[in-house]
Design a protein around this motif. Structure first.
Motif, PDB file in Angstrom:
ATOM      1  N   VAL A  31       0.839  -1.200   0.000  1.00 41.45           N
ATOM      2  CA  VAL A  31       0.000   0.000   0.000  1.00 41.45           C
ATOM      3  C   VAL A  31       0.874   1.251   0.000  1.00 41.45           C
ATOM      4  O   VAL A  31       0.586   2.219  -0.728  1.00 41.45           O
ATOM      5  N   LEU A  32       1.952   1.255   0.770  1.00 45.69           N
ATOM      6  CA  LEU A  32       2.851   2.405   0.807  1.00 45.69           C
ATOM      7  C   LEU A  32       3.489   2.652  -0.561  1.00 45.69           C
ATOM      8  O   LEU A  32       3.569   3.805  -1.014  1.00 45.69           O
ATOM      9  N   ALA A  33       3.916   1.586  -1.219  1.00 43.93           N
ATOM     10  CA  ALA A  33       4.500   1.738  -2.560  1.00 43.93           C
ATOM     11  C   ALA A  33       3.471   2.324  -3.526  1.00 43.93           C
ATOM     12  O   ALA A  33       3.786   3.241  -4.300  1.00 43.93           O
ATOM     13  N   GLY A  34       2.248   1.820  -3.477  1.00 44.31           N
ATOM     14  CA  GLY A  34       1.191   2.354  -4.336  1.00 44.31           C
ATOM     15  C   GLY A  34       0.858   3.795  -4.006  1.00 44.31           C
ATOM     16  O   GLY A  34       0.646   4.614  -4.904  1.00 44.31           O
ATOM     17  N   ALA A  35       0.841   4.126  -2.719  1.00 46.90           N
ATOM     18  CA  ALA A  35       0.535   5.499  -2.309  1.00 46.90           C
ATOM     19  C   ALA A  35       1.634   6.461  -2.755  1.00 46.90           C
ATOM     20  O   ALA A  35       1.343   7.570  -3.224  1.00 46.90           O
ATOM     21  N   CYS A  36       2.884   6.060  -2.622  1.00 50.11           N
ATOM     22  CA  CYS A  36       3.998   6.905  -3.078  1.00 50.11           C
ATOM     23  C   CYS A  36       3.915   7.120  -4.586  1.00 50.11           C
ATOM     24  O   CYS A  36       4.097   8.245  -5.072  1.00 50.11           O
ATOM     25  N   LEU A  37       3.634   6.060  -5.314  1.00 54.63           N
ATOM     26  CA  LEU A  37       3.500   6.175  -6.769  1.00 54.63           C
ATOM     27  C   LEU A  37       2.321   7.086  -7.133  1.00 54.63           C
ATOM     28  O   LEU A  37       2.422   7.924  -8.023  1.00 54.63           O
ATOM     29  N   LEU A  59     -11.204  -2.097 -10.910  1.00 55.99           N
ATOM     30  CA  LEU A  59     -10.590  -2.314  -9.595  1.00 55.99           C
ATOM     31  C   LEU A  59     -11.573  -2.910  -8.591  1.00 55.99           C
ATOM     32  O   LEU A  59     -11.337  -2.872  -7.395  1.00 55.99           O
ATOM     33  N   ARG A  60     -12.650  -3.493  -9.090  1.00 50.03           N
ATOM     34  CA  ARG A  60     -13.650  -4.090  -8.201  1.00 50.03           C
ATOM     35  C   ARG A  60     -13.633  -5.608  -8.234  1.00 50.03           C
ATOM     36  O   ARG A  60     -14.484  -6.241  -7.621  1.00 50.03           O
ATOM     37  N   ASN A  61     -12.667  -6.200  -8.936  1.00 47.47           N
ATOM     38  CA  ASN A  61     -12.549  -7.661  -8.938  1.00 47.47           C
ATOM     39  C   ASN A  61     -11.079  -8.042  -8.946  1.00 47.47           C
ATOM     40  O   ASN A  61     -10.208  -7.222  -9.275  1.00 47.47           O
ATOM     41  N   LEU A  62     -10.809  -9.262  -8.573  1.00 44.37           N
ATOM     42  CA  LEU A  62      -9.428  -9.730  -8.405  1.00 44.37           C
ATOM     43  C   LEU A  62      -8.641  -9.645  -9.702  1.00 44.37           C
ATOM     44  O   LEU A  62      -7.500  -9.166  -9.715  1.00 44.37           O
ATOM     45  N   ARG A  63      -9.223 -10.078 -10.787  1.00 45.43           N
ATOM     46  CA  ARG A  63      -8.525 -10.073 -12.072  1.00 45.43           C
ATOM     47  C   ARG A  63      -8.120  -8.652 -12.470  1.00 45.43           C
ATOM     48  O   ARG A  63      -6.999  -8.403 -12.906  1.00 45.43           O
ATOM     49  N   GLY A  64      -9.022  -7.699 -12.315  1.00 47.64           N
ATOM     50  CA  GLY A  64      -8.729  -6.313 -12.658  1.00 47.64           C
ATOM     51  C   GLY A  64      -7.669  -5.696 -11.766  1.00 47.64           C
ATOM     52  O   GLY A  64      -6.808  -4.943 -12.231  1.00 47.64           O
ATOM     53  N   ILE A  65      -7.711  -6.029 -10.484  1.00 47.55           N
ATOM     54  CA  ILE A  65      -6.721  -5.493  -9.546  1.00 47.55           C
ATOM     55  C   ILE A  65      -5.335  -6.015  -9.883  1.00 47.55           C
ATOM     56  O   ILE A  65      -4.363  -5.251  -9.943  1.00 47.55           O
ATOM     57  N   VAL A  66      -5.223  -7.318 -10.117  1.00 52.36           N
ATOM     58  CA  VAL A  66      -3.917  -7.902 -10.449  1.00 52.36           C
ATOM     59  C   VAL A  66      -3.405  -7.330 -11.765  1.00 52.36           C
ATOM     60  O   VAL A  66      -2.216  -6.981 -11.886  1.00 52.36           O
ATOM     61  N   HIS A  67      -4.273  -7.200 -12.756  1.00 50.16           N
ATOM     62  CA  HIS A  67      -3.872  -6.636 -14.049  1.00 50.16           C
ATOM     63  C   HIS A  67      -3.385  -5.194 -13.877  1.00 50.16           C
ATOM     64  O   HIS A  67      -2.349  -4.806 -14.419  1.00 50.16           O
ATOM     65  N   SER A  68      -4.116  -4.405 -13.116  1.00 50.85           N
ATOM     66  CA  SER A  68      -3.748  -3.012 -12.883  1.00 50.85           C
ATOM     67  C   SER A  68      -2.431  -2.901 -12.118  1.00 50.85           C
ATOM     68  O   SER A  68      -1.591  -2.058 -12.437  1.00 50.85           O
ATOM     69  N   ALA A  69      -2.249  -3.741 -11.117  1.00 49.00           N
ATOM     70  CA  ALA A  69      -0.998  -3.717 -10.347  1.00 49.00           C
ATOM     71  C   ALA A  69       0.181  -4.154 -11.209  1.00 49.00           C
ATOM     72  O   ALA A  69       1.280  -3.604 -11.088  1.00 49.00           O
ATOM     73  N   ARG A  70      -0.039  -5.140 -12.082  1.00 44.69           N
ATOM     74  CA  ARG A  70       1.027  -5.606 -12.974  1.00 44.69           C
ATOM     75  C   ARG A  70       1.472  -4.500 -13.929  1.00 44.69           C
ATOM     76  O   ARG A  70       2.632  -4.447 -14.320  1.00 44.69           O
ATOM     77  N   GLU A  71       0.546  -3.632 -14.288  1.00 44.83           N
ATOM     78  CA  GLU A  71       0.873  -2.514 -15.159  1.00 44.83           C
ATOM     79  C   GLU A  71       1.392  -1.309 -14.376  1.00 44.83           C
ATOM     80  O   GLU A  71       1.556  -0.227 -14.923  1.00 44.83           O
ATOM     81  N   LEU A  72       1.646  -1.514 -13.083  1.00 52.09           N
ATOM     82  CA  LEU A  72       2.177  -0.488 -12.173  1.00 52.09           C
ATOM     83  C   LEU A  72       1.294   0.751 -12.072  1.00 52.09           C
ATOM     84  O   LEU A  72       1.773   1.872 -11.960  1.00 52.09           O
ATOM     85  N   ARG A  73      -0.006   0.524 -12.080  1.00 51.22           N
ATOM     86  CA  ARG A  73      -0.950   1.606 -11.819  1.00 51.22           C
ATOM     87  C   ARG A  73      -1.085   1.737 -10.301  1.00 51.22           C
ATOM     88  O   ARG A  73      -1.320   0.749  -9.597  1.00 51.22           O
ATOM     89  N   ILE A  78      -2.370  -0.203  -4.664  1.00 48.08           N
ATOM     90  CA  ILE A  78      -2.990   0.019  -3.349  1.00 48.08           C
ATOM     91  C   ILE A  78      -4.062  -1.035  -3.090  1.00 48.08           C
ATOM     92  O   ILE A  78      -4.127  -1.620  -2.001  1.00 48.08           O
ATOM     93  N   GLN A  79      -4.904  -1.300  -4.095  1.00 48.17           N
ATOM     94  CA  GLN A  79      -5.952  -2.319  -3.942  1.00 48.17           C
ATOM     95  C   GLN A  79      -5.339  -3.702  -3.683  1.00 48.17           C
ATOM     96  O   GLN A  79      -5.866  -4.477  -2.887  1.00 48.17           O
ATOM     97  N   LEU A  80      -4.235  -4.009  -4.361  1.00 48.98           N
ATOM     98  CA  LEU A  80      -3.559  -5.291  -4.140  1.00 48.98           C
ATOM     99  C   LEU A  80      -3.074  -5.405  -2.695  1.00 48.98           C
ATOM    100  O   LEU A  80      -3.209  -6.452  -2.068  1.00 48.98           O
ATOM    101  N   GLY A  81      -2.533  -4.320  -2.167  1.00 50.16           N
ATOM    102  CA  GLY A  81      -2.117  -4.318  -0.765  1.00 50.16           C
ATOM    103  C   GLY A  81      -3.278  -4.559   0.177  1.00 50.16           C
ATOM    104  O   GLY A  81      -3.159  -5.283   1.171  1.00 50.16           O
ATOM    105  N   LEU A  82      -4.428  -3.982  -0.144  1.00 49.88           N
ATOM    106  CA  LEU A  82      -5.612  -4.208   0.690  1.00 49.88           C
ATOM    107  C   LEU A  82      -6.095  -5.655   0.583  1.00 49.88           C
ATOM    108  O   LEU A  82      -6.568  -6.231   1.571  1.00 49.88           O
ATOM    109  N   LEU A  83      -5.955  -6.249  -0.600  1.00 48.86           N
ATOM    110  CA  LEU A  83      -6.301  -7.673  -0.744  1.00 48.86           C
ATOM    111  C   LEU A  83      -5.398  -8.547   0.113  1.00 48.86           C
ATOM    112  O   LEU A  83      -5.847  -9.516   0.722  1.00 48.86           O
ATOM    113  N   PHE A  84      -4.108  -8.206   0.161  1.00 50.52           N
ATOM    114  CA  PHE A  84      -3.190  -8.941   1.035  1.00 50.52           C
ATOM    115  C   PHE A  84      -3.612  -8.796   2.490  1.00 50.52           C
ATOM    116  O   PHE A  84      -3.536  -9.759   3.263  1.00 50.52           O
ATOM    117  N   LEU A  85      -4.063  -7.607   2.870  1.00 51.05           N
ATOM    118  CA  LEU A  85      -4.521  -7.398   4.237  1.00 51.05           C
ATOM    119  C   LEU A  85      -5.747  -8.253   4.540  1.00 51.05           C
ATOM    120  O   LEU A  85      -5.851  -8.848   5.612  1.00 51.05           O
TER     121      LEU A  85
END
Length: 130
Positions: A31-37, A59-73, A78-85
């Motif tokens: 989440v911190l990395a996403g927030a800094c970005l 960003l409302r489903n797992l597939r979209g979150i992973v895809h967005s995080a992979r593209e460094l959005r 941030i959403q991926l970090g919340l999923l880990f939480l």
């Protein structure tokens, strides 16, 4: 079986504590990395507090979150970090089943299995998670 050695309650509690700490720390770092970005990219943009903008649909489903995080959005990260939480206590319950199996405690294995099924159903059963 070597993996089914006799574990003490203290050992299992320490592993569960370490699991929870690691999950929270990993989540916080993501989440911190996403927030800094996010702040680096959009920190200078003016904010309109008069209109609420919810999360985009991707960003409302797992597939979209992973895809967005992979593209460094940033928002996807941030959403991926919340999923880990969210996944941290689920992993704790899953590990508890293994711990109760190592202690040969069938009753608690059954109850913990029911709790895990309820957790997974509440997270995935609505059909919107994927």
């Amino acid at each position: 079986m070597a993996w089914m050695q006799k574990w003490t309650d203290r050992q299992i509690e320490e592993i569960v504590g370490d699991l929870l700490r690691a999950g929270v720390i990993i989540s916080a770092m993501i989440v911190l990395a996403g927030a800094c970005l996010y702040l680096f990219r959009y920190g200078h943009a003016p904010t309109d507090y008069g209109v609420f903008h919810g999360e985009p649909t991707d960003l409302r489903n797992l597939r979209g979150i992973v895809h967005s995080a992979r593209e460094l959005r940033s928002r996807g990260i941030i959403q991926l970090g919340l999923l880990f939480l969210i996944a941290t206590p689920v992993a704790r319950v899953a590990f508890s089943i293994w711990g109760f199996a190592a202690e040969h405690d069938r009753l608690y294995m059954i109850f913990t299995g029911i709790v895990l099924i309820i957790l997974l159903y509440s997270l995935l059963g609505s059909g919107s998670a994927f």
